[in-house]
Design a protein around this motif. Structure first.
Motif, PDB file in Angstrom:
ATOM      1  N   PHE A  83       0.845  -1.188   0.000  1.00 21.65           N
ATOM      2  CA  PHE A  83       0.000   0.000   0.000  1.00 21.65           C
ATOM      3  C   PHE A  83       0.881   1.239   0.000  1.00 21.65           C
ATOM      4  CE2 PHE A  83       0.989  -0.650   4.426  1.00 21.65           C
ATOM      5  CZ  PHE A  83       0.967   0.602   5.039  1.00 21.65           C
ATOM      6  N   GLU A  84       0.297   2.344  -0.394  1.00 18.22           N
ATOM      7  CA  GLU A  84       1.026   3.615  -0.415  1.00 18.22           C
ATOM      8  C   GLU A  84       0.664   4.446   0.807  1.00 18.22           C
ATOM      9  OE1 GLU A  84       1.621   6.124  -3.738  1.00 18.22           O
ATOM     10  OE2 GLU A  84       1.136   4.550  -5.201  1.00 18.22           O
ATOM     11  N   HIS A  85       1.687   4.946   1.476  1.00 16.34           N
ATOM     12  CA  HIS A  85       1.481   5.949   2.526  1.00 16.34           C
ATOM     13  C   HIS A  85       2.804   6.660   2.745  1.00 16.34           C
ATOM     14  CE1 HIS A  85      -0.283   7.870   6.131  1.00 16.34           C
ATOM     15  NE2 HIS A  85      -1.375   7.722   5.397  1.00 16.34           N
ATOM     16  N   TRP A  86       3.083   7.077   3.963  1.00 11.57           N
ATOM     17  CA  TRP A  86       4.281   7.855   4.261  1.00 11.57           C
ATOM     18  C   TRP A  86       5.139   7.166   5.294  1.00 11.57           C
ATOM     19  CZ3 TRP A  86       5.780  13.207   3.161  1.00 11.57           C
ATOM     20  CH2 TRP A  86       5.070  13.747   2.086  1.00 11.57           C
ATOM     21  N   THR A  87       6.445   7.267   5.092  1.00 14.79           N
ATOM     22  CA  THR A  87       7.423   7.038   6.159  1.00 14.79           C
ATOM     23  C   THR A  87       7.982   8.438   6.430  1.00 14.79           C
ATOM     24  OG1 THR A  87       9.073   6.469   4.464  1.00 14.79           O
ATOM     25  CG2 THR A  87       7.900   4.653   5.525  1.00 14.79           C
ATOM     26  N   TRP A 101       0.534   1.018  10.841  1.00  6.37           N
ATOM     27  CA  TRP A 101       0.401   2.396  10.370  1.00  6.37           C
ATOM     28  C   TRP A 101      -0.778   3.130  11.014  1.00  6.37           C
ATOM     29  CZ3 TRP A 101       4.684   0.866   8.567  1.00  6.37           C
ATOM     30  CH2 TRP A 101       5.535   1.755   7.934  1.00  6.37           C
ATOM     31  N   ARG A 102      -1.628   2.422  11.757  1.00  5.32           N
ATOM     32  CA  ARG A 102      -2.746   3.107  12.411  1.00  5.32           C
ATOM     33  C   ARG A 102      -2.255   4.183  13.371  1.00  5.32           C
ATOM     34  NH1 ARG A 102      -7.470   1.010  11.181  1.00  5.32           N
ATOM     35  NH2 ARG A 102      -7.585  -1.152  10.423  1.00  5.32           N
ATOM     36  N   LEU A 103      -1.141   3.916  14.044  1.00  7.40           N
ATOM     37  CA  LEU A 103      -0.591   4.916  14.952  1.00  7.40           C
ATOM     38  C   LEU A 103      -0.133   6.138  14.170  1.00  7.40           C
ATOM     39  CD1 LEU A 103       0.197   5.722  17.823  1.00  7.40           C
ATOM     40  CD2 LEU A 103       2.361   4.499  17.498  1.00  7.40           C
ATOM     41  N   LYS A 104       0.455   5.922  12.997  1.00 11.21           N
ATOM     42  CA  LYS A 104       0.892   7.038  12.158  1.00 11.21           C
ATOM     43  C   LYS A 104      -0.308   7.813  11.624  1.00 11.21           C
ATOM     44  CE  LYS A 104       4.237   8.222   8.589  1.00 11.21           C
ATOM     45  NZ  LYS A 104       4.967   9.115   9.499  1.00 11.21           N
ATOM     46  N   PHE A 105      -1.364   7.087  11.223  1.00 13.33           N
ATOM     47  CA  PHE A 105      -2.576   7.774  10.765  1.00 13.33           C
ATOM     48  C   PHE A 105      -3.068   8.755  11.836  1.00 13.33           C
ATOM     49  CE2 PHE A 105      -3.857   3.637   8.359  1.00 13.33           C
ATOM     50  CZ  PHE A 105      -2.960   3.930   7.356  1.00 13.33           C
TER      51      PHE A 105
END
Length: 398
Positions: A83-87, A101-105
């Protein structure tokens, strides 16, 4: 007890091995093999820079010479194994990491709500519900499909029209997901239409996510300070990273070792017994000359690249005889465990133009090394979509 010590050569080899650069990979660079590469790397940064090839494509090609751009696109849009998101920046990430990634969201949403009202064109918050409803009713959409009647020309990189900002907000906060791209344009859809249920419904608490992010970063770097480990996925705060390292030290999960830098100084970093044992068994690096992307994860931290490899790549450097600058968008050239130079090259139609190569201090460009560089340029022709190579007169610089 005396801290373990790794000389610079072993430190470089361990680092390059964890970045899949110590030896060229032999896999096909697609399907399950590409899933494995992505998992072992942790993510691949996505960027539009396309001097020879897109940055993410060049990064993956450096690890798998048979890789072709459609293969990464298929992981995201067809197979749903990534999937695409951010680091630290936009990235393609293994799908099995989605629950973390839920914590990052959540943290990104708080930052956006705090900062974007001052840094974005006004009116975007009022468009969030309308944009979400549009996609729920009509399916995948890009920024051109939302915001009827809004002024869509911009005066800068982040001067988005309000509905575009709302779209990006919904994506960054985990309420939408990138379902595919057309060209380089992202299309978004509801997360339950994109993310497989097994990952969408997998819930982890913050402590578990922090532990995973730090452990996974250390596994992929081989060694690092608490700050370097936190920066890898950019999920964990600096305070959380320091606390995790202290606890992991107390339980013996990690230890401190001294790593010799390129200038002979020592840098104390966290590592594991397993990584140290691995470093003692690593073979000699490949002698192949390899072209890297400026965004390669091994060089992303410019300060670390300078410490570990003696490669100064943070600022552009004026070269009087060339009457130009080089730095950010020229290509680092790796041989063995050493950065041997940087190459200025571009694609022009169906021709690759090699404009200049500057060897690093102390690097002699003998016949074998020069032939290796030219062979690498020949190898990249397929990825770059060119048929010929043109060498500008005097392209090999002192």
């Amino acid at each position: 007890m005396k801290r373990p010590f790794l000389d610079n050569s072993r430190a470089r080899r361990l680092f390059l091995d964890r970045h899949l650069l110590l030896h060229p990979g032999a896999g096909p660079g697609c399907g399950a093999d590409l899933d494995d590469v992505l998992r072992d790397m942790g993510f691949v940064q996505v960027d539009s820079v396309n001097t020879l090839a897109r940055a993410h494509d060049m990064i993956l090609w450096s690890r798998r010479g048979q890789y072709r751009p459609k293969s990464l696109e298929h992981l995201v849009s067809r197979h749903r194994t990534a999937f695409e998101h951010w680091t630290h920046d936009a990235a393609v990430i293994p799908m099995q990491f989605y629950p973390m990634w839920r914590l990052k969201f959540a943290r990104d949403e708080m930052r956006m709500r705090a900062r974007w009202p001052q840094g974005r064109r006004s009116g975007w918050e009022a468009e969030i519900e309308a944009v979400h409803r549009h996609i729920a009713d009509y399916g995948p959409a890009c920024s051109l499909d939302v915001g009827d009647g809004e002024k869509k020309s911009s005066s800068g990189w982040w001067d988005w029209h309000p509905s575009k900002t709302a779209l990006e907000f919904l994506w960054r906060s985990g309420q939408l997901a990138v379902c595919h791209r057309q060209g380089f344009r992202k299309f978004y859809d509801l997360v339950d239409r994109v993310i497989p249920a097994e990952h969408l419904n997998d819930r982890r608490d913050a402590r578990e996510i922090v532990d995973w992010a730090m452990s996974a970063a250390l596994e992929r770097l081989g060694f690092g300070t608490s700050g370097e480990l936190a920066a890898f996925f950019d999920i964990v705060t600096r305070d959380e990273a320091r606390a995790w390292c202290a606890e992991a030290m107390s339980t013996g999960r990690v230890l401190e070792a001294d790593f010799e830098m390129a200038d002979g100084s020592l840098r104390r970093s966290y590592t594991t017994e397993r990584a140290l044992e691995c470093s003692a068994r690593l073979p000699e690096p490949s002698a192949r000359v390899r072209l890297l992307s400026p965004f390669d994860p091994a060089l992303r931290d410019r300060a670390r690249a300078e410490r570990l490899f003696g490669f100064h790549y943070r600022i552009e450097i004026f070269v009087p005889e060339a009457k130009r600058q080089y730095g950010y968008y020229v290509f680092p050239v790796l041989q063995g465990d050493r950065i041997i130079g940087r190459l200025d090259a571009k694609r022009a139609g169906r021709t690759l133009i090699a404009r200049a190569f500057w060897p690093e201090a102390g690097v002699r460009m003998g016949k074998a090394r020069s032939s290796g560089l030219e062979a690498e340029l020949s190898r990249i022709k397929t990825l770059a979509g060119v048929d010929d190579i043109e060498f500008v007169s005097g392209w090999k610089r002192l």
